[in-house]
Design a protein around this motif. Structure first.
Motif, PDB file in Angstrom:
ATOM      1  N   UNK B  87      -1.571  -1.670  -2.656  1.00  0.00           N
ATOM      2  CA  UNK B  87      -1.143  -3.038  -2.876  1.00  0.00           C
ATOM      3  C   UNK B  87      -1.818  -3.911  -1.832  1.00  0.00           C
ATOM      4  N   UNK B  88      -2.829  -4.661  -2.257  1.00  0.00           N
ATOM      5  CA  UNK B  88      -3.651  -5.442  -1.342  1.00  0.00           C
ATOM      6  C   UNK B  88      -3.341  -6.916  -1.546  1.00  0.00           C
ATOM      7  N   UNK B  89      -2.870  -7.584  -0.513  1.00  0.00           N
ATOM      8  CA  UNK B  89      -2.410  -8.969  -0.622  1.00  0.00           C
ATOM      9  C   UNK B  89      -1.470  -9.138  -1.827  1.00  0.00           C
ATOM     10  N   UNK B 110      -0.270  -2.414   1.487  1.00  0.00           N
ATOM     11  CA  UNK B 110       0.943  -1.605   1.352  1.00  0.00           C
ATOM     12  C   UNK B 110       0.663  -0.457   0.390  1.00  0.00           C
ATOM     13  N   UNK B 111       1.493   0.569   0.450  1.00  0.00           N
ATOM     14  CA  UNK B 111       1.372   1.606  -0.582  1.00  0.00           C
ATOM     15  C   UNK B 111       1.769   1.025  -1.931  1.00  0.00           C
ATOM     16  N   UNK B 112       1.294   1.619  -3.018  1.00  0.00           N
ATOM     17  CA  UNK B 112       1.716   1.162  -4.346  1.00  0.00           C
ATOM     18  C   UNK B 112       3.218   1.352  -4.464  1.00  0.00           C
ATOM     19  N   UNK B 122       0.198   6.814   1.406  1.00  0.00           N
ATOM     20  CA  UNK B 122       0.236   7.953   0.481  1.00  0.00           C
ATOM     21  C   UNK B 122       1.616   8.044  -0.164  1.00  0.00           C
ATOM     22  N   UNK B 123       1.617   8.028  -1.493  1.00  0.00           N
ATOM     23  CA  UNK B 123       2.888   8.129  -2.213  1.00  0.00           C
ATOM     24  C   UNK B 123       2.928   9.435  -3.000  1.00  0.00           C
TER      25      UNK B 123
END
Lengths: 145, 254
Positions: B87-89, B110-112, B122-123
């Motif tokens: 999750x970028x911006x 952020x992570x997805x 890492x999720x």
């Protein structure tokens, strides 16, 4: 399990929620969601005519809202056409709204308990409105004193 | 090359791909390490970059030069393997397909969302793959096994061409607000996988898959918010594919 986040910019929904569960044996498959989806589309289109027509007759057509009184309602409901119109509007609008709210509850209520009770409240209130409304439409007495 | 928050590292000897650049950018990364803290925290890193650098290069710079404890997935680094969705911006993107210069002076990473975070970016992808498996994403053929490959006209191939492009990066599913709140929802990626076979003229399992997607947690929960179509790094018209499945369900019925 769910950790809370503080001070972060974006509101985060944490480490989920109920994971996909596929308990032993497939669930009974119904077409309920398909019919519900279709109902929303069809009732939406019908309501567009019913509600706009209703608003036009009540608020704009000769004299608009000023002429509405007991006599006016009694006159309209003497005709089965207008009774059917109003009944249809009542049932479609209430079910359309109920199904919409059901979707919203499914989307936003995270706990199973919350979901259940919110939906119960919704169904009971919808049942009351439809019952009360149909009662008035069916039992309306123009000669009531 | 400074690290804020309680990480104070001395600036390392300039090395790495971006060391010669004059411009810098701040990466604000949501870090999570269950062995250190139960709560995720944001840490900022200042990183030099070239106009040609992708965000993945900047992340490499952090990992290789500033803080080796940063964890993220990446494999091919060229937008094919689908490992580095994040999750970028605020939008799901592949770190290897966006340029740092297009992302502004401060980039939040952020992570997805919607899958359990294991460490940093890492999720746990298992719930995602569960949904994928549930739609039977493989050829279900009937009749005699042919002695050569199963032929198909160009037009028949074209019918599902868009959904063959999926690289299973999970950017779409983890951008979907319905999925965020409801882990039982199949999610767009599984529906793309189903679409790819439902509309394949060689496949005989369409009914089976349509039945699965007709479930309470299937296509009917889609709100057509188009987050998935926006997120897809392959440009798949994900929302359109879901609506085509809905349409197939309706016309099968009536």
């Amino acid at each position: 399990m769910a950790t809370t986040i503080n001070g972060a910019a974006a509101p985060a929904i944490e480490t989920p929620r109920s994971p996909r569960r596929r308990p032993g044996g497939p669930k009974a498959r119904t077409n309920f969601e398909l019919y519900a989806w279709l109902f929303m589309r069809i009732s939406g289109v019908l309501l567009l005519f019913l509600v706009l027509g209703h608003l036009f007759i009540m608020n704009i057509l000769d004299g608009g809202v000023q002429r509405i009184g007991f006599g006016f309602v009694a006159g309209r409901w003497a005709s089965p056409f207008w009774r059917t119109w109003d009944l249809l509007m009542l049932v479609l609008a209430e079910l359309h709204g109920t199904n919409g709210l059901r979707t919203v509850i499914n989307d936003y209520a995270e706990r199973a308990q919350t979901r259940f009770w919110l939906k119960m409240l919704l169904y009971v209130s919808a049942g009351l409105v439809i019952t009360l409304g149909s009662l008035v439409i069916f039992t309306f007495d123009p000669n009531i004193s | 090359m400074t690290v804020t928050d309680d990480l104070s590292t001395t600036a390392p000897a300039a090395s790495g791909p971006t060391a010669t650049a004059g411009r810098t950018v701040t990466l604000k990364i949501r870090r999570f390490d269950p062995e250190v803290s139960a709560k995720p925290l944001w840490k900022s890193y200042t990183v030099p970059f070239d106009p040609s650098d992708r965000l993945l290069d900047a992340l490499h710079y952090v990992k290789w030069n500033l803080d080796g404890s940063l964890s993220f997935r990446r494999s091919c680094a060229h937008g094919v393997c689908g490992s580095d969705a994040m999750r970028i911006n605020g939008s799901n993107r592949l770190a290897c397909k966006v340029l740092v210069k297009d992302l502004g002076p401060e980039i939040s990473i952020e992570p997805i969302k919607g899958l359990p975070v294991e460490k940093d970016l890492i999720v746990d992808m298992e719930p995602f793959f569960d949904a994928f498996r549930a739609v039977k994403p493989y050829l279900i053929a009937e009749g005699h096994e042919p002695t050569r490959e199963r032929l198909q006209s160009a037009a028949d191939r074209e019918r599902f061409d868009d959904t063959t492009k999926c690289i299973m990066c999970a950017a779409c599913t983890t951008s979907c607000p319905v999925f965020w709140n409801d882990g039982e929802y199949f999610g767009p990626a599984a529906m793309v996988a189903a679409h790819r076979f439902i509309f394949d003229s060689r496949d005989a399992g369409a009914d089976e898959r349509l039945e699965i997607l007709n479930e309470r947690e299937g296509v009917w929960r889609c709100r057509t918010t188009f987050n998935c179509s926006n997120a897809c790094p392959r440009g798949i018209q994900v929302t359109k594919a879901i609506q085509e499945v809905k349409r197939a369900l309706i016309f099968r019925r009536f």
